[in-house]
Design a protein around this motif. Structure first.
Motif, PDB file in Angstrom:
ATOM      1  N   ILE A  57       0.841  -1.204   0.000  1.00 28.23           N
ATOM      2  CA  ILE A  57       0.000   0.000   0.000  1.00 28.23           C
ATOM      3  C   ILE A  57       0.873   1.249   0.000  1.00 28.23           C
ATOM      4  O   ILE A  57       0.621   2.205  -0.748  1.00 28.23           O
ATOM      5  N   LEU A  58       1.924   1.234   0.816  1.00 28.44           N
ATOM      6  CA  LEU A  58       2.833   2.388   0.862  1.00 28.44           C
ATOM      7  C   LEU A  58       3.562   2.571  -0.469  1.00 28.44           C
ATOM      8  O   LEU A  58       3.809   3.707  -0.898  1.00 28.44           O
ATOM      9  N   MET A  59       3.903   1.477  -1.120  1.00 28.42           N
ATOM     10  CA  MET A  59       4.520   1.573  -2.449  1.00 28.42           C
ATOM     11  C   MET A  59       3.534   2.155  -3.461  1.00 28.42           C
ATOM     12  O   MET A  59       3.922   2.958  -4.323  1.00 28.42           O
ATOM     13  N   LEU A  60       2.268   1.758  -3.353  1.00 30.58           N
ATOM     14  CA  LEU A  60       1.244   2.340  -4.222  1.00 30.58           C
ATOM     15  C   LEU A  60       1.145   3.846  -4.012  1.00 30.58           C
ATOM     16  O   LEU A  60       1.038   4.622  -4.981  1.00 30.58           O
ATOM     17  N   ASP A  61       1.204   4.271  -2.751  1.00 26.52           N
ATOM     18  CA  ASP A  61       1.170   5.708  -2.446  1.00 26.52           C
ATOM     19  C   ASP A  61       2.287   6.443  -3.178  1.00 26.52           C
ATOM     20  O   ASP A  61       2.070   7.499  -3.785  1.00 26.52           O
ATOM     21  N   GLN A  62       3.508   5.901  -3.090  1.00 23.61           N
ATOM     22  CA  GLN A  62       4.653   6.569  -3.713  1.00 23.61           C
ATOM     23  C   GLN A  62       4.568   6.536  -5.237  1.00 23.61           C
ATOM     24  O   GLN A  62       4.994   7.481  -5.906  1.00 23.61           O
ATOM     25  N   ILE A  67       3.611  10.062 -10.156  1.00 24.46           N
ATOM     26  CA  ILE A  67       2.857  10.536 -11.329  1.00 24.46           C
ATOM     27  C   ILE A  67       2.210  11.891 -11.066  1.00 24.46           C
ATOM     28  O   ILE A  67       2.336  12.832 -11.864  1.00 24.46           O
ATOM     29  N   PHE A  68       1.535  12.017  -9.935  1.00 29.40           N
ATOM     30  CA  PHE A  68       0.684  13.185  -9.721  1.00 29.40           C
ATOM     31  C   PHE A  68       1.439  14.408  -9.197  1.00 29.40           C
ATOM     32  O   PHE A  68       0.924  15.527  -9.323  1.00 29.40           O
ATOM     33  N   ASP A  69       2.628  14.251  -8.620  1.00 35.33           N
ATOM     34  CA  ASP A  69       3.393  15.439  -8.227  1.00 35.33           C
ATOM     35  C   ASP A  69       3.730  16.280  -9.455  1.00 35.33           C
ATOM     36  O   ASP A  69       3.605  17.512  -9.439  1.00 35.33           O
ATOM     37  N   THR A  70       4.158  15.618 -10.516  1.00 35.73           N
ATOM     38  CA  THR A  70       4.443  16.349 -11.755  1.00 35.73           C
ATOM     39  C   THR A  70       3.161  16.877 -12.389  1.00 35.73           C
ATOM     40  O   THR A  70       3.112  18.026 -12.857  1.00 35.73           O
ATOM     41  N   ALA A  71       2.114  16.051 -12.388  1.00 33.25           N
ATOM     42  CA  ALA A  71       0.835  16.485 -12.971  1.00 33.25           C
ATOM     43  C   ALA A  71       0.294  17.720 -12.258  1.00 33.25           C
ATOM     44  O   ALA A  71      -0.198  18.663 -12.901  1.00 33.25           O
ATOM     45  N   SER A  97      -8.982  15.934  -0.066  1.00 30.97           N
ATOM     46  CA  SER A  97      -7.930  15.121   0.539  1.00 30.97           C
ATOM     47  C   SER A  97      -8.161  14.912   2.028  1.00 30.97           C
ATOM     48  O   SER A  97      -8.072  13.789   2.536  1.00 30.97           O
ATOM     49  N   CYS A  98      -8.462  16.007   2.735  1.00 31.91           N
ATOM     50  CA  CYS A  98      -8.657  15.917   4.186  1.00 31.91           C
ATOM     51  C   CYS A  98      -9.893  15.097   4.542  1.00 31.91           C
ATOM     52  O   CYS A  98      -9.890  14.355   5.530  1.00 31.91           O
ATOM     53  N   ALA A  99     -10.941  15.211   3.733  1.00 31.66           N
ATOM     54  CA  ALA A  99     -12.150  14.417   3.975  1.00 31.66           C
ATOM     55  C   ALA A  99     -11.839  12.926   3.857  1.00 31.66           C
ATOM     56  O   ALA A  99     -12.268  12.110   4.695  1.00 31.66           O
ATOM     57  N   ALA A 100     -11.091  12.552   2.827  1.00 28.62           N
ATOM     58  CA  ALA A 100     -10.714  11.148   2.655  1.00 28.62           C
ATOM     59  C   ALA A 100      -9.788  10.690   3.775  1.00 28.62           C
ATOM     60  O   ALA A 100      -9.912   9.557   4.278  1.00 28.62           O
ATOM     61  N   PHE A 101      -8.864  11.565   4.177  1.00 24.50           N
ATOM     62  CA  PHE A 101      -7.906  11.232   5.244  1.00 24.50           C
ATOM     63  C   PHE A 101      -8.629  10.991   6.572  1.00 24.50           C
ATOM     64  O   PHE A 101      -8.402   9.974   7.251  1.00 24.50           O
ATOM     65  N   ALA A 120      -9.850   2.708  -1.588  1.00 23.71           N
ATOM     66  CA  ALA A 120     -10.287   3.832  -2.427  1.00 23.71           C
ATOM     67  C   ALA A 120     -10.044   5.165  -1.730  1.00 23.71           C
ATOM     68  O   ALA A 120      -9.603   6.144  -2.359  1.00 23.71           O
ATOM     69  N   MET A 121     -10.314   5.231  -0.422  1.00 25.82           N
ATOM     70  CA  MET A 121     -10.078   6.456   0.345  1.00 25.82           C
ATOM     71  C   MET A 121      -8.585   6.815   0.368  1.00 25.82           C
ATOM     72  O   MET A 121      -8.214   7.995   0.275  1.00 25.82           O
ATOM     73  N   ILE A 122      -7.737   5.800   0.486  1.00 21.86           N
ATOM     74  CA  ILE A 122      -6.286   6.047   0.468  1.00 21.86           C
ATOM     75  C   ILE A 122      -5.869   6.632  -0.871  1.00 21.86           C
ATOM     76  O   ILE A 122      -5.108   7.608  -0.935  1.00 21.86           O
ATOM     77  N   VAL A 123      -6.377   6.037  -1.957  1.00 24.80           N
ATOM     78  CA  VAL A 123      -6.007   6.512  -3.299  1.00 24.80           C
ATOM     79  C   VAL A 123      -6.459   7.956  -3.499  1.00 24.80           C
ATOM     80  O   VAL A 123      -5.699   8.797  -4.007  1.00 24.80           O
TER      81      VAL A 123
END
Length: 408
Positions: A57-62, A67-71, A97-101, A120-123
């Motif tokens: 899961i942590l690898m998925l986060d990274q 991808i999305f930091d550049t986007a 983001s905060c609502a999902a967190f 899904a909430m993590i993503v």
């Protein structure tokens, strides 16, 4: 701009407030991430996810950050053409983001049936939280005078460094507490901090322009690409040294219970060194500081490898942290300078993507048990030295060639 105007801008209270705000934003965001990492194994277990899958899961986060930091950086470049819109862009995404967190511990508490919703909430949280990395820093490159950027970059990265120093203590304090209250506090604090970005952006807009209007973004040339590749290598060196090797180094001379007091030494060096280094960046540019810090950091890691007692180890870790602080601060400054053709957000986003990709690589190594295989011990031990020395030398060579080309 005239020298008088530059001096006035550097001393402007609004300029300093911008840097302090970015430091607070990075601090609150990084502490939220730390809270997530501390509680993730427990929350994952509540929804029936095996402990061995947590690293995935942590690898998925990274991977998502990569991808999305550049986007998000590219999106910030486009949004920034409309004055006052970056704060709206960041604010909307942060609210999501905060609502999902905040929802994570509550969803986990409903049991294994909520496993899909939990993932899904993590993503959602990870994707939208990318808006808090590159886009706020884009304000510095687009609306601040160039001489002020290194100091402001140091202030912004101070929040990241302070969070790193506090994280070991946070892990000890939160370990036995229910996750819901820390998640609510972290989410609300982050959302309130983000709302203040509107005031910062409004203050900037009310001041006389500190730089020429942003030009249309152009494709990146060879030097920016080499710079990003070097940052990936330097980041990998940091990940291997700090996240994998540092604790075993200390355990040669100390007990495991001492680690929460020893690990922050790295971040103390990180926070202290950035500010004097920002003066060098102001006069000589970011690439030369990153390169020199890479070589100094490599020597510090060698010192940690060969340390014969705890005092030498502490000193080596302090200087390794100082070197990484200089690298990261100068990288943000260099990214904003390289991207001054209208691609500030894109280049800063690429820097953060490089950091995320290096983190992914380190996690993959841990997931594969690389650190437990004796045959790979020398590789993990000396790879940080090679990463920092090779990338540092390459950036110094590029910086020297640019200086020579300008006839300085």
């Amino acid at each position: 701009m005239t020298a008088t105007e530059l001096k006035a801008d550097a001393a402007s209270p609004t300029v300093n407030r911008t840097g302090v705000y970015l430091a607070v934003l990075q601090l609150v965001f990084t502490l939220s991430w730390t809270t997530y990492v501390i509680y993730l194994p427990k929350l994952a277990a509540e929804v029936g996810i095996a402990p061995t899958a947590v690293i995935l899961i942590l690898m998925l986060d990274q991977a998502i950050f990569t991808i999305f930091d550049t986007a998000m950086g590219v999106a910030a470049d486009r949004v920034a053409k409309l004055v006052g819109r970056i704060s709206v862009f960041v604010g909307v995404l942060t609210a999501i983001s905060c609502a999902a967190f905040v929802a994570l511990p509550f969803v986990a508490g409903t049991g294994p049936g909520a496993q899909t919703l939990f993932i899904a909430m993590i993503v959602v949280w990870v994707i939208t939280s990318s808006a808090l990395r590159a886009p706020p820093l884009t304000l510095l490159g687009k609306h601040r005078a160039k001489p002020a950027i290194p100091f402001l970059s140091a202030l912004a990265m101070l929040g990241y460094g302070l969070a790193g120093a506090v994280s070991p203590y946070l892990g000890v304090v939160l370990k036995s507490h229910d996750a819901r209250l820390p998640f609510v506090i972290s989410g609300v604090a982050l959302l309130l901090t983000t709302f203040a970005l509107a005031k910062v952006e409004r203050d900037i807009a009310e001041e006389p322009p500190a730089a020429k209007p942003a030009a249309p973004a152009k494709p990146l040339s060879t030097i920016p690409i080499f710079f990003i590749a070097s940052m990936l290598i330097l980041s990998l060196g940091y990940q291997l040294h700090f996240s994998i090797n540092s604790a075993p180094f200390y355990l040669r001379f100390a007990q495991a219970t001492d680690l929460p007091w020893l690990i922050p030494v790295f971040w103390i060096g990180f926070n202290i060194a950035m500010f004097p280094a920002s003066v060098v960046v102001k006069h000589r540019g970011g690439l030369i500081v990153i390169g020199a810090a890479g070589l100094i950091g490599a020597l510090a890691v060698i010192g940690a490898e060969l340390a014969g007692n705890l005092h030498v180890m502490i000193a080596a870790q302090f200087f390794a942290g100082a070197a990484w602080g200089c690298m990261l601060m100068a990288a943000v400054s260099a990214a904003l300078a390289i991207g001054e053709t209208g691609a500030e957000g894109k280049v800063v986003g690429l820097v953060f993507s490089a950091l995320a990709l290096a983190t992914f690589a380190r996690m993959a190594a841990v997931a594969g048990g690389l650190q437990k295989m004796p045959e790979y011990a020398p590789l993990l031990q000396w790879a940080p030295v090679a990463c920092w020395a090779v990338a540092g030398a390459g950036l110094l060579a590029i910086a020297a060639s640019r200086i020579q080309a300008r006839g300085v």
